[in-house]
Each structure stands twice: as C-alpha cells, then as structure tokens.
Design an enzyme around this catalytic site. Structure first.
Site, PDB file in Angstrom:
ATOM      1  N   ASP A  13       0.820  -1.214   0.000  1.00  0.00           N
ATOM      2  CA  ASP A  13       0.000   0.000   0.000  1.00  0.00           C
ATOM      3  C   ASP A  13       0.851   1.260   0.000  1.00  0.00           C
ATOM      4  O   ASP A  13       0.669   2.157  -0.842  1.00  0.00           O
ATOM      5  CB  ASP A  13      -0.935   0.014   1.210  1.00  0.00           C
ATOM      6  CG  ASP A  13      -2.002  -1.062   1.130  1.00  0.00           C
ATOM      7  OD1 ASP A  13      -1.900  -1.933   0.254  1.00  0.00           O
ATOM      8  OD2 ASP A  13      -2.931  -1.037   1.944  1.00  0.00           O
ATOM      9  N   ARG A  94      -0.582   3.132  17.660  1.00  0.00           N
ATOM     10  CA  ARG A  94      -0.933   4.236  16.763  1.00  0.00           C
ATOM     11  C   ARG A  94      -0.612   5.623  17.308  1.00  0.00           C
ATOM     12  O   ARG A  94      -0.108   6.480  16.572  1.00  0.00           O
ATOM     13  CB  ARG A  94      -2.408   4.140  16.354  1.00  0.00           C
ATOM     14  CG  ARG A  94      -2.733   2.903  15.515  1.00  0.00           C
ATOM     15  CD  ARG A  94      -1.727   2.673  14.423  1.00  0.00           C
ATOM     16  NE  ARG A  94      -2.020   1.540  13.565  1.00  0.00           N
ATOM     17  CZ  ARG A  94      -1.127   0.615  13.250  1.00  0.00           C
ATOM     18  NH1 ARG A  94       0.107   0.677  13.750  1.00  0.00           N
ATOM     19  NH2 ARG A  94      -1.427  -0.373  12.432  1.00  0.00           N
ATOM     20  N   ASP A 123      -7.899   2.232  12.058  1.00  0.00           N
ATOM     21  CA  ASP A 123      -6.658   3.008  12.118  1.00  0.00           C
ATOM     22  C   ASP A 123      -6.772   4.394  11.510  1.00  0.00           C
ATOM     23  O   ASP A 123      -6.111   5.334  11.952  1.00  0.00           O
ATOM     24  CB  ASP A 123      -5.519   2.233  11.447  1.00  0.00           C
ATOM     25  CG  ASP A 123      -4.927   1.181  12.362  1.00  0.00           C
ATOM     26  OD1 ASP A 123      -5.153   1.265  13.580  1.00  0.00           O
ATOM     27  OD2 ASP A 123      -4.224   0.277  11.860  1.00  0.00           O
TER      28      ASP A 123
END
Length: 402
Positions: A13, A94, A123
C-alpha cells in the site's frame, strides 16, 4: 501542498502511495518509518525501498523503548482489555507513531501528513484523531479514500507500470500488523467464521499441541503496577517484554481468535498473538487480587473498560485519557509484589503470589481454629445486610411493620 510526510511501512500500500502522491498532488514525499519492535525482517532495506518508490527522504525512528515504557506500561496499569479479549496491540502503537510522524513533519517543514489506512478500518480514525490533537494545522491525505485503486492486483499493476520494485505478490493471504507487544492477522480463511484458523495463520507462537510437554515457571517482580524483573534479572520495560515474549511464545501462550466491533460500525474477525503481554496482564491481575478491596476492584474494572474503549477509538491525546490514567495510577500505588506463573500448553496461570500490601490474612481466612474472628458477629451483619429484603417480604405478607 508542497511536502507530505507519509507513514511508510514498505508494504504494498505505502509503496504505491509514494508515487501516487507525487502524481496527484505534485508534491515532495518524505517517508517516515516507526520502529515499534516489528522486527528486523520488516525493517530490512526499508530506506532504499522508500527512495526507490520516489521518496526524497526516509526517516526511520526507533520508538521501541518509549513505546513499551510510555504507552504499554501505562495501559497495563489500567488493566484495559477490549471487549474482554483483545489486548489492544495495534491500538496502543498508533498514538506513538502519529506523534513521531508529526515531529518529523515539523522537522522537515512539511505542510501535510499521509497514511495508508483503508476506509474500512479503525486506524484511519486513530491516526487522524491524533493528528487533530497534535497538528491541526497540517493537511491530511488518505489515499484509500481518494484513489480508484481497489485491490491488491491493481496496486501491483500500478507499481509495475512505473517500474517500481516491490516484494509483495498477488498471492499474499493475510493482512498483518506487528510490534513489540503483538502481531495481528486478518483476511484469508479468517473471513469465514466457520473456518478454524490454520497453523499458517500463526507466526509468533508455538502451537499449544506442539508446545513442550513440561510446564515452565517464571517469576515476575512488580513495583507500583510495573514489571521490573524476570526471574530475578532487573530489566528495562522493553527487555522485560521481549524476555516474556520468548518464554511464553514457545508454550503457545497468548493466542486469541475473536470477532470484534470495529469503530466504523462493522464486525471483523482477528487472530492476535500476545505472548509476553498475556503473561504481564496475568501477573498484574494476580497482584490486584491481593491489594485491592472489593470496591476498588469494581472501580478499576470500570476504569479498565473506559480506557480500553478510548484507546481502541484513538483518543490517547485527550483529557479523558489523562483522567482515567490518573485514576489507575492511584489504584496501582500499592500494586507491588512477586508472582510465579506457570506456562503450559497455551495457558498461563498465576500459581504463587505475594505482596507487602496484601489484604489477605491467613489468620482471618483459615478454616482451622483462629483467635481473631468471632463467627457470632456474622449474625448481626447478615440481619442488617438483608434488612431491605426482610422489610419487603413482611410488607407483602400483610403490611406487618418490620
């Protein structure tokens, strides 16, 4: 936007996002890689890979020690477990990644941030909520919500057309996220809830069936809710976790297979491996049993659920997080002691526990003769404790005044 800092992993990605940003925003792309303990294999050659994709720079930031000390250990003090099962490995990482990304953006003078999160997952909310709290002036680009690429094959074709090297293939089955605390697995056969995970799903822990036939015992020392030593060796928080990961993984400890409620509304299935973290949580729970009275344990359970929810939802940089954590800190001031844990065939059990602040007294609790407890005193307590029920029953029997 002239310069964008991308949260880069080196996977398919983000490899495609680098040229896509340059083509669609006519901007310079700076890659940012967070080392949160995902392992050397995932980080090998990541700088060269980022530049081969078109990034002007690549900043690899070592966050492992801070991640465990300032994010995992405080979370452990709250006892947070999402929906009773998930130990929040991805959610905990995160905020520290987003914070470090913002710091790199300030350092290089960027005017935008980008991430590779899909529009279906949690996320995107976690990253962008952190960005909002730390850098509301920076623009945010989420390519998965903008581009027309919609499959693994289309991403591979996009890179091939631009002669950008990528080690990914169309045959990859699972989506994984790893850090020092855990590794998660999604996709493949896991999307069928009537399918048991095959052994190829699990990458960190030994199968319980193939684990050693003899149990292993590990002694953990705790001070004020923090793991300080393993088997008598004083270690840093990161080294404590790494040591327990190795000990517990070979016994198949820490595997869970759950269907959870995502923040964006859908349910999803995930398999998680958290070997060392499972041992840590079990040890801390054992000490809580000794040092917290009934009302305090109930209150901590409430705080735990609150903290699990806010962490899962990406609300780390909020007054609510500070408030709940302050409450947990107060409850762990006396959470000190030693726990011996038994690791065997996928299970971890606290078999010995002691604390200088223990509220357990063998003198009071014994079934043998004692000189500290008068059992006749229980009669008056029971009568008062059950008085509301007694009054209600008397009223039903004819309005007799109790």
């Amino acid at each position: 936007m002239k310069k964008v800092v991308l949260a880069y992993s080196g996977g398919l990605d983000t490899s495609a996002i680098v040229p896509w940003l340059k083509e669609n925003y006519d901007c310079e792309v700076v890659a940012f890689v967070a080392d949160v303990g995902q392992g050397a294999d995932e980080l090998a050659g990541v700088e060269a890979k980022a530049k081969a994709s078109g990034a002007s720079e690549c900043h690899v930031v070592d966050l492992k020690d801070v991640f465990v000390k300032d994010y995992i250990y405080p979370t452990l003090k709250t006892g947070a477990i999402y929906e009773g099962t998930y130990l929040l490995g991805t959610a905990m990482a995160r905020p520290i990644i987003a914070k470090a990304q913002v710091e790199v953006a300030r350092k290089v003078g960027a005017d935008a941030l980008a991430h590779g999160c899909t529009g279906k997952g949690n996320d995107q909310v976690r990253f962008e909520s952190c960005y909002a709290a730390l850098a509301p002036d920076l623009q945010v680009i989420a390519p998965w919500r903008e581009w027309s690429l919609d499959s693994r094959e289309s991403l591979l074709n996009y890179l091939a057309e631009r002669h950008i090297p990528c080690s990914a293939s169309a045959t990859k089955i699972y989506s994984r996220d790893a850090n020092a605390w855990h590794i998660s697995h999604e996709g493949g056969e896991l999307e069928d809830l009537w399918c048991e995970p095959s052994e190829q799903v699990w990458t960190l822990t030994q199968s319980p069936e193939q684990a050693p036939d003899q149990p292993e015992y590990v002694t953990v020392a705790i001070a004020a809710g923090e793991i300080k030593s393993i088997n008598g060796d004083a270690l840093s928080p990161y080294d404590c976790l790494e040591t327990l990961n190795q000990l517990a993984a070979k016994h198949g400890v820490g595997r869970v297979d759950i269907v959870e409620n995502r923040l964006v509304g859908m349910k999803s299935r995930g398999c998680y491996e958290t070997p060392g973290g499972t041992v840590m949580m079990t040890a801390l729970q054992a000490i809580d049993e000794l040092v917290l009275d009934k009302a305090s344990r109930s209150w901590k359970a409430s705080l735990s659920e609150q903290f699990a929810q806010l962490l899962y939802d990406g609300r780390w940089f909020t007054p609510l997080k500070q408030s709940v954590l302050a409450g947990a800190e107060a409850l762990t001031m006396r959470a000190s002691g030693d726990v011996v844990l038994k690791l065997y065939k996928g299970q971890v059990t606290a078999v010995k526990k002691r604390s200088p602040y223990s509220l357990y007294s063998e003198d009071f609790a014994t079934f043998g003769a004692d000189e500290v407890y008068n059992q006749q005193h229980a009669e008056g307590f029971i009568r008062l404790f059950s008085l509301p029920s007694r009054i209600a029953a008397l009223q039903q029997q004819g309005g007799v005044d109790g």
